[in-house]
Design a protein around this motif. Structure first.
Motif, PDB file in Angstrom:
ATOM      1  N   ASP A   1       6.469   2.844   2.529  1.00 18.18           N
ATOM      2  CA  ASP A   1       6.005   4.118   3.116  1.00 18.18           C
ATOM      3  C   ASP A   1       4.645   4.498   2.555  1.00 18.18           C
ATOM      4  O   ASP A   1       3.770   4.979   3.275  1.00 18.18           O
ATOM      5  CB  ASP A   1       7.006   5.240   2.809  1.00 18.18           C
ATOM      6  N   MET A   2       4.453   4.272   1.255  1.00 19.62           N
ATOM      7  CA  MET A   2       3.164   4.604   0.633  1.00 19.62           C
ATOM      8  C   MET A   2       2.065   3.667   1.114  1.00 19.62           C
ATOM      9  O   MET A   2       0.909   4.082   1.290  1.00 19.62           O
ATOM     10  CB  MET A   2       3.289   4.546  -0.891  1.00 19.62           C
ATOM     11  N   ALA A   3       2.404   2.407   1.321  1.00 17.65           N
ATOM     12  CA  ALA A   3       1.411   1.456   1.840  1.00 17.65           C
ATOM     13  C   ALA A   3       0.963   1.859   3.238  1.00 17.65           C
ATOM     14  O   ALA A   3      -0.237   1.821   3.566  1.00 17.65           O
ATOM     15  CB  ALA A   3       2.003   0.052   1.853  1.00 17.65           C
ATOM     16  N   GLU A   4       1.904   2.288   4.057  1.00 16.95           N
ATOM     17  CA  GLU A   4       1.554   2.734   5.410  1.00 16.95           C
ATOM     18  C   GLU A   4       0.737   4.011   5.366  1.00 16.95           C
ATOM     19  O   GLU A   4      -0.186   4.209   6.158  1.00 16.95           O
ATOM     20  CB  GLU A   4       2.821   2.909   6.237  1.00 16.95           C
ATOM     21  N   LEU A   5       1.060   4.913   4.421  1.00 19.28           N
ATOM     22  CA  LEU A   5       0.258   6.124   4.233  1.00 19.28           C
ATOM     23  C   LEU A   5      -1.184   5.756   3.901  1.00 19.28           C
ATOM     24  O   LEU A   5      -2.130   6.356   4.432  1.00 19.28           O
ATOM     25  CB  LEU A   5       0.865   6.978   3.116  1.00 19.28           C
ATOM     26  N   ALA A   6      -1.359   4.753   3.046  1.00 19.34           N
ATOM     27  CA  ALA A   6      -2.706   4.332   2.661  1.00 19.34           C
ATOM     28  C   ALA A   6      -3.497   3.850   3.870  1.00 19.34           C
ATOM     29  O   ALA A   6      -4.669   4.201   4.051  1.00 19.34           O
ATOM     30  CB  ALA A   6      -2.623   3.235   1.605  1.00 19.34           C
ATOM     31  N   VAL A   7      -2.862   3.064   4.727  1.00 20.26           N
ATOM     32  CA  VAL A   7      -3.547   2.546   5.915  1.00 20.26           C
ATOM     33  C   VAL A   7      -3.881   3.665   6.892  1.00 20.26           C
ATOM     34  O   VAL A   7      -5.005   3.753   7.417  1.00 20.26           O
ATOM     35  CB  VAL A   7      -2.674   1.474   6.603  1.00 20.26           C
TER      36      VAL A   7
END
Length: 605
Positions: free
Chosen positions: A513-519
């Protein structure tokens, strides 16, 4: 001319006071401003004709002279940890000291103990066993029943048990502290039984001493000892507590703890506008006490030229203590009272023409209440705007737009800024569009006239799964608000920034979820600054989920990052643009088999 409440024996002598009626011990420095609870309670008690002194940040490690220098009061001691829970104030989510203590001169860390409510009260009860001690403030309020303490990583009993205080006032304290003072005035040493009947007051007693004994409507919680051994009982308790706290008409709550009974009386009625105005009209100097001359108090720097326009919050965010402490029902000051305070700020020596904030828990909830109060009396929803805005809620922004204009018109004011967070979902219809006339006018007024270069909003996350656990609106609404923000900036030749707040490691949030937030945020051209790692704080839904691994309202399991490594691993994704973080982030994404996110973050094939 206003002067400060006394803090020393010499100041009391100058006033001709040989004995005080109330002495308040505070974990914060004494700033005589309506944004600081100690000053407010002191001024309220003073308005009753009482002789009140404040002992700020007493030394608890020496011969305890700070606790004895003013002697015993005729009525009671007041004790508060200050404007924040002491553990949140002192420690980060990784349990390290914060860079500074915002409520202490020069930001020093050594001027208050952990859990001042407990430390100060135990000292006072040892020195003056016969003088009642009344606990108040957010630390006491949010720890009034069995609660999870993140820093000790265990359930703790009501703070009344460990502190040995006589009474605890929860929530905003003006009404109950007035009632306690008036009761002691009337009944003197025989006031105990009467105080135990007062609303918004908590106390400990034996079962046979519970006033009127246990009644049919009382909410009987699972005992503290059972909560320790069974997490399910703790979260069922929390569900009952939160449900009661969001109702207008509530019941008494009782919990057995170590053979004693903690009794929580229902809250006072919501203050009227006239009563709230009267509090803010008290003779505050708006300045730190002269004892701090030449010293910087960080929290004061932030609020010295700001004005609070309302109390309460109906947002119901899972991780927030505001509605649990101030209440769900918003009470707003009159325009006359707000403008009067603005006028007083213009007379301050250091005022340069800029009001730093006209705000509250959420800046644009001013004058928003239920249209039909009868409907509100039947409501148990924790939020009036999640999962969707209640049809009975008046979301008209006309009065707050008029308030901004009135403040701008005060002689000496060059500009008023809004630095409290905005609930942009209050401006939108179900589809995320700003369609109503008052919302359009407010949005334009706000963005074109009241942004100090940066407007703060709090989408908190991009994942719908995580946002659901947070009780926050869809991230698509933030995207639409950003479009409006950018358009108004372009149309008015403004160069302003929209500053979003985000949280990592909230219950339900994974590394993916955090990786997708970063993108997602990268694609919106954000290099995130206003971020935080989730910190479990007593008596919030998010904390109960973190502790138990279960959502009390769905009874489903929820993952939480619990270890420091897990939490730091999530936080790291905020800094994808830092070359020092790149190698490790790429390794994590490959481990997650999210090669698509590697290419999107770092333009790799």
């Amino acid at each position: 001319m206003s002067t400060w409440l006394p803090t020393s024996k010499k100041e009391c002598e100058r006033l001709g006071w040989k004995q005080l009626d109330v002495i308040i011990f505070s974990g914060d420095a004494y700033i005589d401003h309506s944004s600081f609870g100690t000053a407010v309670i002191g001024r309220v008690l003073e308005s009753l004709g009482l002789r009140v002194a404040i002992v700020p940040q007493p030394n608890w490690q020496d011969d305890l002279r700070d606790f004895t220098k003013l002697g015993a009061p005729t009525m009671f001691f007041g004790v508060t940890a200050g404007c924040m829970d002491s553990m949140v104030n002192r420690y980060t989510a990784n349990k390290r000291f914060r860079s500074e203590d915002a409520y202490t001169p020069n930001g020093r860390h050594d001027q208050r103990p952990d859990y001042p409510s407990i430390v100060y009260t135990n000292i006072l009860k040892k020195l003056y066993p016969d003088v009642p001690v009344v606990l108040g403030g957010i630390e006491a309020s949010m720890r009034r029943l069995t609660h999870y303490d993140y820093w000790q990583d265990k359930l703790l009993p009501s703070i009344l048990i460990d502190s040995r205080a006589d009474y605890l006032v929860y929530g905003m304290g003006e009404q109950p502290i007035t009632a306690i003072a008036n009761t002691i005035k009337e009944f003197g040493k025989k006031s105990k039984a009467h105080i135990q009947q007062l609303p918004q007051v908590c106390f400990v007693c034996n079962k046979e001493d519970i006033p009127n004994r246990i009644k049919e409507k009382d909410i009987i919680l699972h005992p503290h000892s059972e909560c320790i051994t069974d997490k399910l009982k703790q979260i069922l308790n929390f569900k009952l507590i939160e449900t009661e706290s969001n109702k207008i008409s509530t019941n008494r709550i009782i919990q057995e703890t170590n053979g004693l009974y903690v009794v929580i009386n229902p809250p006072c009625r919501t203050m009227t506008q006239k009563e709230l105005d009267a509090v803010y009209d008290l003779p505050f100097t708006r300045l730190p006490h002269p004892r701090y001359k030449g010293k910087r108090i960080p929290a004061y720097d932030m609020i010295r030229h700001s004005v609070t326009i309302h109390r309460g919050c109906f947002g119901g965010c899972s991780f927030c203590t505001i509605s649990a402490h101030q209440g769900k029902f918003v009470i707003s000051r009159s325009q006359k009272s707000v403008i009067s305070e603005v006028e007083s700020i213009t007379k301050m020596e250091d005022f340069k023409g800029y009001i730093s904030d006209l705000g509250g828990p959420s800046a644009n909830m001013y004058n928003m209440t239920g249209k039909d109060k009868i409907i509100c009396t039947k409501c148990e929803r924790p939020s009036c705007i999640y999962p969707k805005i209640c049809k009975n809620l008046n979301t008209n922004h006309k009065s707050i737009t008029e308030l901004y204009s009135a403040a701008d018109s005060v002689p000496g004011v060059k500009k008023t800024f809004i630095n409290s967070g905005i609930r942009y979902d209050l401006l939108m219809d179900i589809n995320g569009n700003i369609t109503s006339k008052s919302a359009k006018e407010y949005t334009k007024e706000l963005i074109t006239k009241h942004v100090s270069g940066r407007l703060k909003v709090a989408p908190e996350h991009t994942s719908q799964k995580v946002l659901t656990h947070m009780r926050k609106p869809s991230f698509n609404k933030f995207k639409k608000f950003k479009q409006v923000f950018d358009r108004l900036n372009n149309e008015n030749n403004l160069n302003q920034q929209l500053i979003p707040y985000f949280i990592s490691s909230h219950p339900g949030c994974s590394e993916e979820d955090m990786a997708e937030l970063a993108v997602i945020t990268k694609n919106m051209n954000f290099h995130l600054e206003q971020i935080q790692d989730f910190t479990p704080t007593p008596m919030t839904l998010s904390t109960e989920i973190f502790y138990s691994g279960i959502d009390p309202f769905t009874m489903k399991s929820v993952y939480s990052a619990r270890t420091q490594n897990e939490k730091l691993s999530q936080r790291q994704f905020f800094f994808w643009y830092d070359p020092l973080q790149r190698k490790e982030i790429i390794a994590k994404l490959r481990r997650l088999k999210r090669f698509d996110l590697v290419s999107q973050l770092f333009n790799r094939s």
